[in-house]
Design a protein around this motif. Structure first.
Motif, mmCIF file in Angstrom:
data_model
loop_
_atom_site.group_PDB
_atom_site.id
_atom_site.type_symbol
_atom_site.label_atom_id
_atom_site.label_comp_id
_atom_site.label_asym_id
_atom_site.label_seq_id
_atom_site.Cartn_x
_atom_site.Cartn_y
_atom_site.Cartn_z
ATOM 1 N N ASP B 18 0.821 -1.210 0.000
ATOM 2 C CA ASP B 18 0.000 0.000 0.000
ATOM 3 C C ASP B 18 0.857 1.262 0.000
ATOM 4 O O ASP B 18 0.512 2.239 -0.663
ATOM 5 C CB ASP B 18 -0.976 -0.011 1.189
ATOM 6 N N THR B 26 -4.305 4.192 -2.930
ATOM 7 C CA THR B 26 -4.857 3.417 -1.811
ATOM 8 C C THR B 26 -6.221 3.982 -1.417
ATOM 9 O O THR B 26 -7.149 3.233 -1.100
ATOM 10 C CB THR B 26 -3.879 3.426 -0.627
ATOM 11 N N TRP B 59 -9.095 -0.944 4.974
ATOM 12 C CA TRP B 59 -8.548 0.116 4.106
ATOM 13 C C TRP B 59 -8.370 1.429 4.863
ATOM 14 O O TRP B 59 -7.417 2.172 4.612
ATOM 15 C CB TRP B 59 -9.418 0.287 2.860
#
Lengths: 93, 93
Positions: B18, B26, B59
């Motif tokens: 990431d 991202t 996330w």
């Protein structure tokens, strides 16, 4: 703090209020905070960045509580053994 | 699992990938997952709902790591003593 304890804390502070408001109106608050986080990321606004992450997590958590989802349980189920797709740590997808 | 341990777990699985992708790319993944959660909420899609909450949290967590934000620290700072505005539990705002 355990993730479950954080969810319980947010439930104690906001659970009644957010359930009373309902899923859709609570979602609007979540979306507003996502917007504020987006702005802080875009502007490199270090002064507000940490707080915006906290707010998005708090609203995500209260939405999960409204829907009866235990965040700690679901993240452990999905990510507890590594990447859910390649099963590796680090991910090798 | 502690929130900090979850952040460390996601860092071990996805941190290199990431960070290599960068904040903006991202963020696009995060936004996609927010969309999928939104759809699951709207459709009352109980089969996918728990997983979508897990993905949004994962996330959000990796974005925090990219920006050097410790989620456990910031949520405790903001919400650890109750509502940050009225200081009550439950919130009386």
């Amino acid at each position: 703090m355990r993730l479950r304890e954080f969810q319980e804390l947010i439930e104690r502070i906001y659970g009644d209020k957010d359930r009373g408001r309902g899923q859709e109106k609570t979602y609007m608050w979540f979306a507003e905070e996502v917007g504020e986080l987006t702005r802080a990321l875009r502007r490199d606004d270090e002064e507000n960045l940490a707080e915006e992450f906290a707010d998005v997590l708090a609203w995500l958590t209260t939405l999960a509580s409204i829907r009866g989802v235990d965040l700690e349980e679901v993240v452990l189920q999905k990510y507890g053994a590594g990447c859910p797709y390649c099963e590796a740590v680090p991910c090798a997808c």
